[in-house]
Design an enzyme around this catalytic site. Structure first.
Site, short mmCIF file in Angstrom:
data_model
loop_
_atom_site.label_atom_id
_atom_site.label_comp_id
_atom_site.label_asym_id
_atom_site.label_seq_id
_atom_site.Cartn_x
_atom_site.Cartn_y
_atom_site.Cartn_z
N ASP A 104 -5.43 1.91 1.89
CA ASP A 104 -5.55 2.87 2.99
C ASP A 104 -4.43 2.82 4.02
O ASP A 104 -4.43 3.59 4.98
CB ASP A 104 -6.91 2.69 3.69
CG ASP A 104 -7.14 1.26 4.18
OD1 ASP A 104 -6.16 0.55 4.48
OD2 ASP A 104 -8.32 0.86 4.27
N HIS A 119 -3.17 -3.21 -5.09
CA HIS A 119 -3.63 -2.01 -5.80
C HIS A 119 -2.89 -0.74 -5.35
O HIS A 119 -3.41 0.36 -5.49
CB HIS A 119 -5.14 -1.84 -5.61
CG HIS A 119 -5.92 -2.96 -6.24
ND1 HIS A 119 -7.17 -3.33 -5.83
CD2 HIS A 119 -5.60 -3.80 -7.25
CE1 HIS A 119 -7.59 -4.36 -6.56
NE2 HIS A 119 -6.65 -4.66 -7.43
N CYS A 127 4.76 11.28 -9.10
CA CYS A 127 4.61 12.33 -10.11
C CYS A 127 4.41 11.72 -11.50
O CYS A 127 5.10 10.77 -11.88
CB CYS A 127 5.84 13.23 -10.10
SG CYS A 127 5.73 14.54 -11.35
N THR A 189 -14.08 -8.84 1.22
CA THR A 189 -13.90 -8.60 -0.21
C THR A 189 -15.03 -9.24 -1.00
O THR A 189 -15.44 -10.36 -0.71
CB THR A 189 -12.53 -9.11 -0.72
OG1 THR A 189 -12.46 -8.93 -2.13
CG2 THR A 189 -12.27 -10.56 -0.37
#
Ligand code: NAD
Length: 245
Positions: A104, A119, A127, A189
Site C-alpha cells: 500500500d 510483495h 505492462c 502479520t
C-alpha cells in the site's frame, strides 16, 4: 501493558540492528482491511483471481476482485500513527530497515526510507506486454481492466500475484538485514504467507530477539516470540513513542 512497553523500549535502545517486519495489520487503522483476522477479506475473495494466469486469461473478472481488494477503503487512505512512529524510529537510528509484506506504500508515505517490499507495490503498474511502468495516477482504474499508457495492452498492479516469485532485489536486500539483525519486531502479520514468513524464523534461528505487536495470536506467537504486546498497532506505537522520545 505499561511494563511491557518499557521493556520493549529498553530492548530497542539496546539493540544493535533492529528490523521491523510488517503485514496488513499495520494498515488496518488506515481503513485497509487485512486478509485474515477480524474483518479479514480472504474468505470473500476468489483467490484464483489473484493468479497471474487468471489475470491474463480473464482480466475483467480478475480486475474486479483486485479492485475490491486494493481500493475497498477508497483511493486516498492515509498512513496512521504506527507508520509514523516506525519512520521516526528509523530517523532516530533505532530501526535499520522495514521489511513489509504490504503493497500500500504507506510506510514510504510516512517517511520510511530503508524499506523492502516483499510483495511489490500496488500503487504502480507494469505492462504485461512491454514492461513499461506506470504510476497509479497515469492509469484509469474505473474500466473493465487497466491498460498501459505506452502500448495500450493489459497492465497489472506491480504486486506479487500467486504464481509469481518474490522480487529478487527486495528479497535479497531484506535477507541481508535478517542476517544482521539482533532484534525483529513483528507488526500486524499472521505469518501465514510463505516464503515471507520464513524471514522472522531465520532471524530467530540467528539469535535475534522477537517482539510481536498484534491484537491476536499468530503462527509466530508460540514458536518464536519473546515479548508479546497484545494491541492495535497505532495504540501500541503511540505508547511506545511517549516512552521512547
Ligand atoms: P494477514 O491479513 O494474513 O493478517 C493480518 C494480521 O494483522 C492478523 O494477524 C491480525 O490479527 C493483525 N491485525 C489486525 N488488525 C490489527 C491492528 N489494528 N494492529 C495490528 N495488527 C492487526 O496479513 P499478512 O500477514 O500481511 O498477510 C497477508 C498478505 O496479504 C500479505 O502478503 C500482504 O501482501 C497482503 N495484503 C496487504 C494489504 C496491504 O497492503 N495493506 C492488505 C491486505 C492484504
Amino acid at each position: 501493558m505499561e511494563n511491557r512497553i518499557k521493556k520493549v523500549v529498553e530492548t530497542i535502545k539496546n539493540a544493535k540492528h533492529c528490523v521491523i517486519f510488517t503485514g496488513a495489520g499495520v494498515s488496518v487503522e488506515s481503513g485497509i482491511p487485512p486478509f485474515r483476522g477480524e474483518g479479514g477479506i480472504y474468505n470473500d475473495l476468489d483467490t484464483n483471481d489473484l493468479r497471474l494466469s487468471t489475470y491474463i486469461s480473464k482480466p475483467i473478472k480478475s480486475w474486479k476482485t483486485i479492485k475490491q481488494m486494493l481500493f475497498k477503503a477508497g483511493h486516498d487512505y492515509k498512513h496512521n500513527k504506527a507508520h509514523e512512529v516506525i519512520a521516526k524510529l528509523e530517523e532516530a537510528g533505532y530501526c535499520k530497515a522495514v521489511i513489509t509484506q504490504n503493497i500500500d506504500n504507506l510506510h514510504q508515505e510516512a517517511g520510511t526510507k530503508t524499506i523492502y517490499e516483499l510483495h511489490g507495490n500496488g500503487k504502480t503498474f507494469v505492462c504485461t506486454k512491454c514492461g513499461h511502468h506506470d504510476n497509479f495516477q497515469e492509469v484509469d482504474i474505473d474500466v473493465d481492466f487497466p491498460t498501459c499508457s505506452k502500448c495500450d495492452y493489459l497492465t497489472k498492479p506491480n504486486f506479487t500475484f500467486f504464481e509469481e516469485g518474490l522480487p529478487t532485489d527486495q528479497y535479497e536486500g531484506a535477507i541481508e538485514h535478517i542476517r544482521k539483525c539482533d532484534l525483529i519486531i513483528l507488526v500486524g502479520t499472521s505469518g501465514e504467507v510463505f516464503p515471507a514468513a520464513n524471514m522472522p524464523l531465520h532471524a530467530k534461528k540467528n539469535g535475534a530477539t522477537v517482539i510481536e505487536i498484534n491484537p491476536d495470536i499468530t503462527f509466530f506467537t508460540p514458536k518464536i516470540v519473546d515479548i508479546i504486546i497484545n494491541g492495535k498497532a497505532s495504540v501500541v506505537f503511540s505508547l511506545l513513542e511517549k516512552e521512547m522520545f
